[in-house]
Write a protein that holds these residues in place. Structure first.
Motif, short mmCIF file in Angstrom:
data_model
loop_
_atom_site.label_atom_id
_atom_site.label_comp_id
_atom_site.label_asym_id
_atom_site.label_seq_id
_atom_site.Cartn_x
_atom_site.Cartn_y
_atom_site.Cartn_z
N LEU A 145 0.83 -1.21 -0.03
CA LEU A 145 -0.03 -0.21 -0.03
C LEU A 145 0.94 1.18 0.10
O LEU A 145 0.82 2.31 -0.69
N VAL A 146 1.89 1.26 0.72
CA VAL A 146 2.72 2.45 0.67
C VAL A 146 3.48 2.62 -0.44
O VAL A 146 3.56 3.76 -1.19
N PHE A 147 4.01 1.47 -1.09
CA PHE A 147 4.38 1.55 -2.64
C PHE A 147 3.58 1.98 -3.54
O PHE A 147 3.84 3.12 -4.39
N LEU A 148 2.15 1.84 -3.33
CA LEU A 148 1.10 2.42 -4.38
C LEU A 148 0.43 3.65 -4.08
O LEU A 148 -0.21 4.28 -4.70
N ARG A 149 0.97 4.10 -2.93
CA ARG A 149 0.16 5.32 -2.29
C ARG A 149 0.04 6.60 -3.26
O ARG A 149 -0.92 7.22 -3.42
N VAL A 150 1.07 7.00 -3.52
CA VAL A 150 1.30 8.11 -4.45
C VAL A 150 0.49 7.97 -5.56
O VAL A 150 -0.43 8.94 -5.90
N ASN A 151 0.52 6.67 -6.33
CA ASN A 151 -0.37 6.60 -7.64
C ASN A 151 -1.83 6.66 -7.27
O ASN A 151 -2.58 7.22 -7.88
N MET A 152 -2.16 6.07 -6.13
CA MET A 152 -3.72 6.01 -5.84
C MET A 152 -4.11 7.31 -5.45
O MET A 152 -5.42 7.80 -5.67
N VAL A 153 -3.38 8.15 -4.66
CA VAL A 153 -3.85 9.40 -4.29
C VAL A 153 -4.04 10.04 -5.48
O VAL A 153 -4.98 11.24 -5.43
N GLU A 154 -3.05 10.21 -6.32
CA GLU A 154 -2.74 11.11 -7.35
C GLU A 154 -3.97 10.66 -8.37
O GLU A 154 -4.59 11.75 -9.01
N HIS A 155 -4.39 9.38 -8.48
CA HIS A 155 -5.67 9.13 -9.33
C HIS A 155 -6.73 9.31 -8.92
O HIS A 155 -7.87 9.71 -9.56
N TYR A 156 -7.09 9.15 -7.69
CA TYR A 156 -8.51 9.34 -6.95
C TYR A 156 -8.68 10.49 -6.34
O TYR A 156 -9.79 10.65 -5.84
N ILE A 157 -7.78 10.91 -5.78
CA ILE A 157 -7.77 12.36 -4.65
C ILE A 157 -7.46 13.58 -5.10
O ILE A 157 -8.13 14.41 -5.41
N SER A 158 -6.13 13.84 -5.37
CA SER A 158 -5.42 14.93 -5.66
C SER A 158 -4.24 14.74 -6.33
O SER A 158 -3.34 13.77 -6.11
N PRO A 159 -3.83 15.83 -7.42
CA PRO A 159 -2.91 15.62 -8.15
C PRO A 159 -1.62 16.35 -7.35
O PRO A 159 -0.34 16.05 -7.90
N LYS A 160 -1.91 16.49 -6.08
CA LYS A 160 -0.61 17.12 -5.28
C LYS A 160 0.04 15.87 -4.38
O LYS A 160 1.00 16.30 -3.62
N ALA A 161 -0.12 14.53 -4.92
CA ALA A 161 0.30 13.30 -4.33
C ALA A 161 1.90 13.36 -4.69
O ALA A 161 2.17 13.80 -5.66
N LYS A 162 2.75 13.15 -3.48
CA LYS A 162 4.25 13.02 -3.71
C LYS A 162 4.57 12.01 -2.46
O LYS A 162 3.93 11.95 -1.58
N SER A 163 5.72 11.50 -2.76
CA SER A 163 6.45 10.78 -1.83
C SER A 163 7.08 11.56 -0.53
O SER A 163 7.52 12.61 -0.86
N ILE A 164 6.80 10.97 0.67
CA ILE A 164 7.57 11.82 1.76
C ILE A 164 8.25 10.61 2.56
O ILE A 164 7.89 9.62 2.43
N ASN A 165 8.83 11.39 3.27
CA ASN A 165 9.77 10.44 4.20
C ASN A 165 9.09 9.32 5.14
O ASN A 165 9.54 8.38 5.19
N LEU A 166 7.81 9.99 5.31
CA LEU A 166 7.23 9.08 6.16
C LEU A 166 6.62 7.71 5.56
O LEU A 166 6.46 6.58 6.38
N ASP A 167 6.50 7.59 4.02
CA ASP A 167 6.34 6.63 3.36
C ASP A 167 7.42 5.44 3.86
O ASP A 167 7.28 4.44 4.18
N TRP A 168 8.65 5.94 3.78
CA TRP A 168 9.81 5.03 3.82
C TRP A 168 9.82 4.61 5.12
O TRP A 168 10.47 3.47 5.57
N VAL A 169 9.68 5.44 6.23
CA VAL A 169 9.79 5.05 7.74
C VAL A 169 8.69 4.01 7.82
O VAL A 169 9.12 2.83 8.35
N LEU A 170 7.50 4.09 7.29
CA LEU A 170 6.55 3.00 7.63
C LEU A 170 7.02 1.67 6.84
O LEU A 170 6.56 0.70 7.37
#
Length: 236
Positions: A145-170
């Motif tokens: 889910l973390v791996f797909l998060r940016v694409n999913m958010v960008e596709h379904y919610i907002s074009p402002k989706a980007k990878s953040i450091n918290l992704d990699w911590v989780l």
């Protein structure tokens, strides 16, 4: 300028000490620690309610916590449930083969199925090792889910989706949890198959490891979210 340079470090250090102190105080009291965990997660979500990236990562953390709690409270021990867990594990291994942790899951499933069959044949009362496989499955799913998060958010919610450091911590914390759970599982087989009754190091260390990783996740969630929020507060 001084505020910009030193305040972030001061706040990071301050909350780091607070979270470590709270973690030590709540060790052994799962109910209080769970409330602390959820409280910080929800508080951070409120603070960063306009940041779709922070909110989506927090949603994954919250979902993982709920699924694990539900599995712990309501997952019965039966051959049907064990079979479903192992079958779903095989599917995840195939689907997530790109993730090196899936190899750990495959080893745990092969050993788990083999020992379950052996224990059934010799009429041995088996330990509930399927729970550790279940946790590994959840952790691998979260990593996906973390791996797909940016694409999913960008596709379904907002074009402002980007990878953040918290992704990699989780992402990395879940890998460490997988290693810890697999180690405990292997220790179970040493005790219940090979007779090494004193092989308890991983089992006895697991509560400390999970508590420490959960504390790290709480601190990282607040700290990384704060880093996203702080530049906006300075501009305001």
């Amino acid at each position: 300028m001084i505020l910009r340079a030193y305040l972030p470090r001061l706040i990071t250090a301050l909350f780091g000490v607070l979270f470590v102190s709270a973690s030590i105080y709540t060790f052994g009291n799962a109910l209080v620690f769970d409330r602390l965990f959820l409280g910080v997660i929800l508080f951070t979500a409120i603070l960063c309610r306009q940041d779709v990236n922070v909110l989506s990562v927090i949603a994954i953390i919250f979902l993982q916590h709920i699924v694990e709690e539900f599995a712990w409270l309501y997952l019965p021990s039966s051959y049907i449930i064990k079979g479903l867990i192992y079958l779903s594990g095989f599917w995840l291994v195939y689907y997530f083969w790109y993730d090196w942790t899936s190899k750990i899951l495959l080893l745990c499933i092969v050993l788990g199925v083999s020992t379950e069959v052996y224990w059934f044949v010799v009429a041995y009362d088996p330990p509930q090792t399927f729970w550790y496989v279940c946790i590994i499955i959840i952790c691998i799913s979260v990593r996906h889910l973390v791996f797909l998060r940016v694409n999913m958010v960008e596709h379904y919610i907002s074009p402002k989706a980007k990878s953040i450091n918290l992704d990699w911590v989780l992402y990395k914390i879940n890998a460490l949890i997988i290693i810890a759970q697999a180690t405990v599982l292997l220790e179970y087989y040493l005790r219940h198959i090979l007779g090494f009754q004193n092989a308890l190091l991983a089992y006895e260390s697991l509560p400390y490891v999970i508590h420490a990783l959960s504390t790290l996740l709480i601190w990282a969630t607040f700290n990384e979210s704060y880093k996203q929020l702080f530049p906006k507060l300075i501009k305001a």
